[in-house]
Design a protein around this motif. Structure first.
Motif, PDB file in Angstrom:
ATOM      1  N   SER A 182      15.342  -3.747   6.177  1.00  0.00           N
ATOM      2  CA  SER A 182      15.803  -4.563   5.057  1.00  0.00           C
ATOM      3  C   SER A 182      15.724  -3.794   3.734  1.00  0.00           C
ATOM      4  O   SER A 182      16.388  -4.154   2.775  1.00  0.00           O
ATOM      5  CB  SER A 182      14.948  -5.829   4.937  1.00  0.00           C
ATOM      6  OG  SER A 182      13.651  -5.502   4.441  1.00  0.00           O
ATOM      7  N   GLY A 183      14.866  -2.763   3.716  1.00  0.00           N
ATOM      8  CA  GLY A 183      14.658  -2.027   2.478  1.00  0.00           C
ATOM      9  C   GLY A 183      13.624  -2.666   1.563  1.00  0.00           C
ATOM     10  O   GLY A 183      13.276  -2.111   0.528  1.00  0.00           O
ATOM     11  N   VAL A 184      13.132  -3.855   1.938  1.00  0.00           N
ATOM     12  CA  VAL A 184      12.072  -4.512   1.169  1.00  0.00           C
ATOM     13  C   VAL A 184      10.751  -3.974   1.711  1.00  0.00           C
ATOM     14  O   VAL A 184      10.311  -4.355   2.791  1.00  0.00           O
ATOM     15  CB  VAL A 184      12.125  -6.048   1.296  1.00  0.00           C
ATOM     16  CG1 VAL A 184      10.987  -6.683   0.511  1.00  0.00           C
ATOM     17  CG2 VAL A 184      13.478  -6.570   0.837  1.00  0.00           C
ATOM     18  N   LEU A 185      10.156  -3.067   0.957  1.00  0.00           N
ATOM     19  CA  LEU A 185       8.949  -2.395   1.427  1.00  0.00           C
ATOM     20  C   LEU A 185       7.722  -3.267   1.205  1.00  0.00           C
ATOM     21  O   LEU A 185       7.650  -4.014   0.225  1.00  0.00           O
ATOM     22  CB  LEU A 185       8.783  -1.064   0.709  1.00  0.00           C
ATOM     23  CG  LEU A 185       9.955  -0.089   0.882  1.00  0.00           C
ATOM     24  CD1 LEU A 185       9.695   1.191   0.096  1.00  0.00           C
ATOM     25  CD2 LEU A 185      10.198   0.217   2.354  1.00  0.00           C
ATOM     26  N   PRO A 186       6.736  -3.171   2.112  1.00  0.00           N
ATOM     27  CA  PRO A 186       5.499  -3.930   1.917  1.00  0.00           C
ATOM     28  C   PRO A 186       4.773  -3.469   0.658  1.00  0.00           C
ATOM     29  O   PRO A 186       4.947  -2.338   0.205  1.00  0.00           O
ATOM     30  CB  PRO A 186       4.663  -3.573   3.158  1.00  0.00           C
ATOM     31  CG  PRO A 186       5.600  -2.969   4.136  1.00  0.00           C
ATOM     32  CD  PRO A 186       6.718  -2.376   3.348  1.00  0.00           C
ATOM     33  N   CYS A 187       3.924  -4.321   0.141  1.00  0.00           N
ATOM     34  CA  CYS A 187       3.017  -3.922  -0.929  1.00  0.00           C
ATOM     35  C   CYS A 187       1.987  -2.974  -0.328  1.00  0.00           C
ATOM     36  O   CYS A 187       1.802  -2.931   0.882  1.00  0.00           O
ATOM     37  CB  CYS A 187       2.302  -5.149  -1.507  1.00  0.00           C
ATOM     38  SG  CYS A 187       3.414  -6.312  -2.301  1.00  0.00           S
ATOM     39  N   ARG A 188       1.316  -2.217  -1.211  1.00  0.00           N
ATOM     40  CA  ARG A 188       0.292  -1.298  -0.706  1.00  0.00           C
ATOM     41  C   ARG A 188      -0.753  -1.049  -1.777  1.00  0.00           C
ATOM     42  O   ARG A 188      -0.434  -0.950  -2.958  1.00  0.00           O
ATOM     43  CB  ARG A 188       0.910   0.028  -0.290  1.00  0.00           C
ATOM     44  CG  ARG A 188      -0.113   0.963   0.363  1.00  0.00           C
ATOM     45  CD  ARG A 188       0.475   2.278   0.743  1.00  0.00           C
ATOM     46  NE  ARG A 188       0.344   3.202  -0.381  1.00  0.00           N
ATOM     47  CZ  ARG A 188       0.989   4.372  -0.441  1.00  0.00           C
ATOM     48  NH1 ARG A 188       1.805   4.745   0.504  1.00  0.00           N
ATOM     49  NH2 ARG A 188       0.802   5.155  -1.480  1.00  0.00           N
ATOM     50  N   THR A 189      -1.979  -0.934  -1.330  1.00  0.00           N
ATOM     51  CA  THR A 189      -3.087  -0.480  -2.165  1.00  0.00           C
ATOM     52  C   THR A 189      -3.679   0.734  -1.479  1.00  0.00           C
ATOM     53  O   THR A 189      -3.822   0.747  -0.255  1.00  0.00           O
ATOM     54  CB  THR A 189      -4.160  -1.579  -2.310  1.00  0.00           C
ATOM     55  OG1 THR A 189      -3.586  -2.690  -2.987  1.00  0.00           O
ATOM     56  CG2 THR A 189      -5.370  -1.086  -3.060  1.00  0.00           C
ATOM     57  N   THR A 190      -4.030   1.758  -2.255  1.00  0.00           N
ATOM     58  CA  THR A 190      -4.696   2.933  -1.708  1.00  0.00           C
ATOM     59  C   THR A 190      -6.035   3.097  -2.407  1.00  0.00           C
ATOM     60  O   THR A 190      -6.109   3.068  -3.634  1.00  0.00           O
ATOM     61  CB  THR A 190      -3.844   4.203  -1.911  1.00  0.00           C
ATOM     62  OG1 THR A 190      -2.563   3.991  -1.305  1.00  0.00           O
ATOM     63  CG2 THR A 190      -4.503   5.413  -1.284  1.00  0.00           C
ATOM     64  N   VAL A 191      -7.077   3.240  -1.600  1.00  0.00           N
ATOM     65  CA  VAL A 191      -8.439   3.348  -2.098  1.00  0.00           C
ATOM     66  C   VAL A 191      -9.057   4.618  -1.528  1.00  0.00           C
ATOM     67  O   VAL A 191      -8.822   4.967  -0.368  1.00  0.00           O
ATOM     68  CB  VAL A 191      -9.269   2.120  -1.652  1.00  0.00           C
ATOM     69  CG1 VAL A 191     -10.716   2.241  -2.077  1.00  0.00           C
ATOM     70  CG2 VAL A 191      -8.654   0.839  -2.175  1.00  0.00           C
ATOM     71  N   PHE A 192      -9.862   5.303  -2.320  1.00  0.00           N
ATOM     72  CA  PHE A 192     -10.584   6.473  -1.841  1.00  0.00           C
ATOM     73  C   PHE A 192     -12.009   6.036  -1.541  1.00  0.00           C
ATOM     74  O   PHE A 192     -12.681   5.460  -2.404  1.00  0.00           O
ATOM     75  CB  PHE A 192     -10.540   7.587  -2.890  1.00  0.00           C
ATOM     76  CG  PHE A 192      -9.126   8.004  -3.176  1.00  0.00           C
ATOM     77  CD1 PHE A 192      -8.462   8.868  -2.323  1.00  0.00           C
ATOM     78  CD2 PHE A 192      -8.435   7.488  -4.260  1.00  0.00           C
ATOM     79  CE1 PHE A 192      -7.139   9.226  -2.557  1.00  0.00           C
ATOM     80  CE2 PHE A 192      -7.125   7.847  -4.499  1.00  0.00           C
ATOM     81  CZ  PHE A 192      -6.471   8.709  -3.650  1.00  0.00           C
ATOM     82  N   ALA A 193     -12.445   6.298  -0.290  1.00  0.00           N
ATOM     83  CA  ALA A 193     -13.735   5.768   0.161  1.00  0.00           C
ATOM     84  C   ALA A 193     -14.292   6.611   1.298  1.00  0.00           C
ATOM     85  O   ALA A 193     -13.563   7.368   1.944  1.00  0.00           O
ATOM     86  CB  ALA A 193     -13.533   4.337   0.651  1.00  0.00           C
ATOM     87  N   GLY A 194     -15.557   6.432   1.574  1.00  0.00           N
ATOM     88  CA  GLY A 194     -16.140   6.986   2.790  1.00  0.00           C
ATOM     89  C   GLY A 194     -15.726   6.108   3.958  1.00  0.00           C
ATOM     90  O   GLY A 194     -15.606   4.894   3.812  1.00  0.00           O
ATOM     91  N   LEU A 195     -15.474   6.712   5.109  1.00  0.00           N
ATOM     92  CA  LEU A 195     -15.042   5.956   6.292  1.00  0.00           C
ATOM     93  C   LEU A 195     -16.110   6.046   7.380  1.00  0.00           C
ATOM     94  O   LEU A 195     -16.955   6.950   7.366  1.00  0.00           O
ATOM     95  CB  LEU A 195     -13.693   6.479   6.781  1.00  0.00           C
ATOM     96  CG  LEU A 195     -12.544   6.260   5.791  1.00  0.00           C
ATOM     97  CD1 LEU A 195     -11.252   6.904   6.289  1.00  0.00           C
ATOM     98  CD2 LEU A 195     -12.328   4.784   5.519  1.00  0.00           C
ATOM     99  N   PRO A 196     -16.070   5.136   8.372  1.00  0.00           N
ATOM    100  CA  PRO A 196     -17.160   5.028   9.334  1.00  0.00           C
ATOM    101  C   PRO A 196     -17.350   6.244  10.253  1.00  0.00           C
ATOM    102  O   PRO A 196     -18.422   6.428  10.776  1.00  0.00           O
ATOM    103  CB  PRO A 196     -16.820   3.800  10.159  1.00  0.00           C
ATOM    104  CG  PRO A 196     -15.568   3.240   9.624  1.00  0.00           C
ATOM    105  CD  PRO A 196     -15.094   4.084   8.504  1.00  0.00           C
ATOM    106  N   ASN A 197     -16.308   7.030  10.462  1.00  0.00           N
ATOM    107  CA  ASN A 197     -16.426   8.193  11.329  1.00  0.00           C
ATOM    108  C   ASN A 197     -15.975   9.422  10.549  1.00  0.00           C
ATOM    109  O   ASN A 197     -14.912   9.406   9.922  1.00  0.00           O
ATOM    110  CB  ASN A 197     -15.580   8.013  12.599  1.00  0.00           C
ATOM    111  CG  ASN A 197     -15.803   9.120  13.599  1.00  0.00           C
ATOM    112  OD1 ASN A 197     -15.514  10.280  13.334  1.00  0.00           O
ATOM    113  ND2 ASN A 197     -16.329   8.759  14.748  1.00  0.00           N
TER     114      ASN A 197
END
Length: 133
Positions: A105-120
């Motif tokens: 459709s060309g309607v892209l989802p919203c997005r948030t990007t966060v910098f964080a420590g991850l579990p592995n």
């Protein structure tokens, strides 16, 4: 009141902790954070390659969306967690290719990007999604 339903897919890694791969309630489907794991073995793939890890992670998210009766086109919001700011461009490139391929459709989802420590430690990226199929 609609029932809360657990969503499971063999096309994504089994949850390692005390949570569901996905949960659907009414018109909403929440996919838990996924990483770059092989669904069959649980092995973390593509060490050091955030672009390849992003694609694998999104494929895992997509498998859970599909199991819950949704598509990437139904995603309202992706949340992306990165361990290193320097990986943003490569992640964004893989992410852009994925949504272009799966959102006709060309309607892209919203997005948030966060910098964080991850579990592995092997994880450079983790992604979750909220969809309304």
């Amino acid at each position: 009141m609609s029932e809360k339903v657990q969503i499971r897919s063999e096309g994504a890694p089994a949850p390692a902790w005390v949570f569901s791969q996905g949960v659907r309630k009414g018109p909403l489907l929440q996919v838990s954070g996924q990483g770059p794991q092989d669904p069959a073995t649980g092995e973390y793939l593509h060490p050091g390659d955030v672009k390849a890890q992003t694609r694998r992670t999104l494929d895992n998210v997509k498998a859970i969306l599909t199991a819950g009766g949704a598509t990437v086109e139904d995603v309202l919001m992706f949340r992306v967690y990165l361990t290193r700011r320097d990986d943003f461009a490569a992640m964004n490139e893989a992410y852009g290719e994925f949504v272009a391929e799966h959102c006709p459709s060309g309607v892209l989802p919203c997005r948030t990007t966060v910098f964080a420590g991850l579990p592995n430690e092997a994880m450079l990226v983790e992604i979750d999604a909220l969809a309304a199929p």
